[in-house]
Structure formats: C-alpha cells, structure tokens
Design an enzyme around this catalytic site. Structure first.
Site, PDB file in Angstrom:
ATOM      1  N   MET A 167     -10.472   4.433   2.803  1.00 39.86           N
ATOM      2  CA  MET A 167      -9.248   4.508   3.400  1.00 39.86           C
ATOM      3  C   MET A 167      -9.069   6.100   3.502  1.00 39.86           C
ATOM      4  SD  MET A 167      -6.480   1.835   2.045  1.00 39.86           S
ATOM      5  CE  MET A 167      -6.849   0.250   1.554  1.00 39.86           C
ATOM      6  N   MET A 219     -11.703   1.749   6.519  1.00 42.80           N
ATOM      7  CA  MET A 219     -10.475   1.742   7.325  1.00 42.80           C
ATOM      8  C   MET A 219     -10.447   3.539   7.731  1.00 42.80           C
ATOM      9  SD  MET A 219      -8.612  -0.894   4.957  1.00 42.80           S
ATOM     10  CE  MET A 219      -9.867  -1.050   3.704  1.00 42.80           C
ATOM     11  N   SER A 250     -12.516  -7.346  -4.459  1.00 40.31           N
ATOM     12  CA  SER A 250     -12.270  -5.992  -3.724  1.00 40.31           C
ATOM     13  C   SER A 250     -11.943  -4.833  -4.847  1.00 40.31           C
ATOM     14  CB  SER A 250     -10.976  -5.774  -2.764  1.00 40.31           C
ATOM     15  OG  SER A 250     -10.649  -4.510  -2.307  1.00 40.31           O
ATOM     16  N   HIS A 267     -15.791  -1.489   3.358  1.00 45.54           N
ATOM     17  CA  HIS A 267     -14.849  -1.627   4.416  1.00 45.54           C
ATOM     18  C   HIS A 267     -14.366  -0.293   4.973  1.00 45.54           C
ATOM     19  CE1 HIS A 267     -10.862  -3.583   5.365  1.00 45.54           C
ATOM     20  NE2 HIS A 267     -11.441  -2.984   6.719  1.00 45.54           N
ATOM     21  N   ASP A 287     -10.133 -10.852   4.783  1.00 47.57           N
ATOM     22  CA  ASP A 287      -9.720  -9.914   3.942  1.00 47.57           C
ATOM     23  C   ASP A 287      -8.217  -9.779   4.124  1.00 47.57           C
ATOM     24  OD1 ASP A 287      -9.505  -7.845   2.366  1.00 47.57           O
ATOM     25  OD2 ASP A 287     -10.296  -6.403   3.722  1.00 47.57           O
ATOM     26  N   ASP A 338     -12.956  -0.710  -0.544  1.00 47.95           N
ATOM     27  CA  ASP A 338     -11.988  -0.116   0.643  1.00 47.95           C
ATOM     28  C   ASP A 338     -12.083   1.075   0.840  1.00 47.95           C
ATOM     29  OD1 ASP A 338     -11.089  -2.702   1.682  1.00 47.95           O
ATOM     30  OD2 ASP A 338     -10.322  -3.004  -0.348  1.00 47.95           O
ATOM     31  N   MET A 369      -9.211  -9.500   9.545  1.00 47.69           N
ATOM     32  CA  MET A 369      -8.153  -8.937   8.519  1.00 47.69           C
ATOM     33  C   MET A 369      -6.833  -9.940   8.768  1.00 47.69           C
ATOM     34  SD  MET A 369      -9.018  -6.048   6.981  1.00 47.69           S
ATOM     35  CE  MET A 369      -7.420  -5.955   6.158  1.00 47.69           C
ATOM     36  N   HIS A 412     -16.596  -5.564  -2.796  1.00 50.31           N
ATOM     37  CA  HIS A 412     -15.964  -4.984  -1.468  1.00 50.31           C
ATOM     38  C   HIS A 412     -15.244  -3.563  -1.888  1.00 50.31           C
ATOM     39  CE1 HIS A 412     -13.911  -5.321   2.518  1.00 50.31           C
ATOM     40  NE2 HIS A 412     -12.719  -5.241   1.792  1.00 50.31           N
TER      41      HIS A 412
HETATM   42  C1  DX5 Z   1      -6.370  -4.072   2.426  1.00 57.58           C
HETATM   43  C2  DX5 Z   1      -7.935  -4.212   2.116  1.00 57.58           C
HETATM   44  C3  DX5 Z   1      -8.203  -5.349   1.227  1.00 57.58           C
HETATM   45  C4  DX5 Z   1      -7.630  -5.259  -0.008  1.00 57.58           C
HETATM   46  C5  DX5 Z   1      -7.150  -6.899  -0.213  1.00 57.58           C
HETATM   47  O1  DX5 Z   1      -6.229  -3.230   3.248  1.00 57.58           O
HETATM   48  O2  DX5 Z   1      -8.795  -4.174   3.240  1.00 57.58           O
HETATM   49  O3  DX5 Z   1      -9.696  -5.440   0.972  1.00 57.58           O
HETATM   50  O4  DX5 Z   1      -8.235  -4.779  -1.408  1.00 57.58           O
HETATM   51  O5  DX5 Z   1      -6.271  -7.147  -1.435  1.00 57.58           O
HETATM   52  P1  DX5 Z   1      -5.899  -8.477  -1.630  1.00 57.58           P
HETATM   53  O6  DX5 Z   1      -6.744  -9.662  -2.241  1.00 57.58           O
HETATM   54  O7  DX5 Z   1      -5.030  -8.304  -2.941  1.00 57.58           O
HETATM   55  O8  DX5 Z   1      -4.963  -8.965  -0.498  1.00 57.58           O
HETATM   56 ZN    ZN Z   2     -10.837  -4.524   2.522  1.00 58.99          ZN
END
Ligand code: DX5
Ligand code: ZN
Length: 223
Positions: free
Chosen positions: A41, A72, A9, A70, A179, A39, A141, A37
């Site tokens: 947000m 969010m 990620s 991903h 994740d 993220d 998750m 990956h």
């Molecule tokens: C959290 C993200 C994850 C995050 C995971 O909301 O969706 O993808 O990057 O990070 P680690 O592996 O550090 O938990």
């Molecule tokens: Zn993620």
C-alpha cells in the site's frame, strides 16, 4: 474450481518477525499456505502505508512459499514489473489504478510473473471481461482495500459467480481469488460461489496457531 488454495495475508502478521510468520504457515500438510499474500500500500491509492520491494526481496529469501503480491498503489505500470523481476510468483494490481491494464499485465508476464487484476467492491466486472485473457488471476475484493479485519461484503459474490461460469465454460483460464473478511463464517459461502484462492489475514494471524487456522479454513472451503 480446483482444490481450494489458502493465501494468508501478512498484513495481519508481526512485521518485525516476517520470516517466522511465514514459517508458521510453511509446515507440511493442510496447514501449509499455497501462497503468501503480501499487501503493498502506498498511502495514495489507499489511505494506508505498508511495505514495498525491499521487504518483498527479503521475504523471497526467507520463504519458499510463492509470494502473491497485491499492489494497492498508483502507477502500477511503473512499480509492478519489478516485483515480478524480483521473483514474486503473482503480481496483482488494481484496475482502478491504470488506464492500460493490458500493458501492465504484459510487462509483468515478460518479467516472469503471473499477472493479476484486482477489482474494488464497487468496480464492475463487465468492462474487463475482454482483457482477462491477458491475466492469470482475478482478485475480487470483498472489502474496501486498505485495512485488515473488515466485514465481508457478500454482494461481490455475484462477480465471482459470473467469472466462474465463464471459466468453467472453458472461455478463459483464470484463478478466481477473493480478499477481505474471509474467516470460518464466510469462506464456505465464497467457495460455493466459485472462488479458487482465499486470502485471509486476521483469520490466520489473529489466532495463536496460524498453521492450524490455515488447515481449518481449507477444511471449511472444501466442505
Ligand atoms: C485489505 C487487504 C487484505 C487484508 C485482508 O486491503 O488487501 O489482503 O489483509 O485482511 P482480512 O482477511 O483480515 O480481511
Ligand atoms: Zn490483499
């Protein structure tokens, strides 16, 4: 399950050097990431803000690793398909963010992407079982979405075991992705429950050698 896939990620990477951070997990052999990956947000669905389509478009030009986006975000029906159109390999959105996940999945697939459904730790799998035929990936998750570096929640592995049984019975074709909080100490347990694809942020981009971290995680997931 298939051979374990590792999806670093970039949330834990240096956002000013994303191309180099992608390169760090693009070498040959077991240190090569299967997916990158990303993220996304929006500071509404989760209390954090990261990046969006323009950065993904640039990243697509900077790496040949397939992008696993991903989302969010609220209103994935509006925002998700353009990621597929841009060339993201997999576009995952949250079940909690829409009333019509099947319509969103169909739009993502029509735009040329694979569709993923993400479930927060407290969201049950049962209500979504009947629609999973419209998806390519189920993202379970294992932390509350929003931030990297949180503690793994082993109780979500019940959902992994349940979907693994259904997939192994041949009732669905689906990749099972996990994740949150995946590292050397948690990945074996997740692998045993039946995960195919492991997202890892801080465990890959925390150490100095991200490629070596990918290889080490892969090894632990295979054991
Ligand atoms: C959290 C993200 C994850 C995050 C995971 O909301 O969706 O993808 O990057 O990070 P680690 O592996 O550090 O938990
Ligand atoms: Zn993620």
């Amino acid at each position: 399950p298939i051979a374990p896939m590792i999806a670093p990620s970039i949330l834990s990477a240096d956002f000013a050097n994303l191309a180099a951070e992608a390169d760090a997990v693009s070498g040959p052999g077991p240190s090569r990431a299967d997916w990158l990956h990303v993220d996304v947000m929006d500071a509404h669905f989760v209390p954090n803000l990261t990046l969006g389509l323009p950065v993904v478009e640039s990243l697509l030009k900077a790496t040949d690793i397939p992008l696993d986006c991903h989302l969010m975000i609220d209103d994935p029906g509006r925002w998700a398909p353009p990621y597929a159109e841009a060339g993201a390999y997999n576009v995952t959105f949250h079940a909690e963010a829409t009333d019509d996940p099947v319509a969103v999945a169909k739009d993502i697939r029509a735009a040329g992407g694979k569709a993923g459904l993400a479930l927060k730790p407290g969201t049950a799998l049962e209500p979504y079982l009947a629609i999973l035929r419209d998806f390519d990936t189920l993202l379970v998750m294992s932390v509350e979405p929003g931030f990297g570096g949180q503690k793994f929640m082993p109780e979500v592995l019940d959902k992994v075991r349940e979907i693994r049984t259904i997939v192994d019975a041949g009732e669905l074709r689906l990749l099972v992705e996990i994740d949150g909080g995946i590292h050397d100490g948690t990945i074996a347990e997740a692998a045993e429950a039946g995960v195919d694809c492991f997202v890892a942020g801080s465990a890959v981009y925390g150490p100095a050698d991200a490629g070596a971290a990918v290889a080490a995680l892969r090894e632990k997931a295979t054991a």
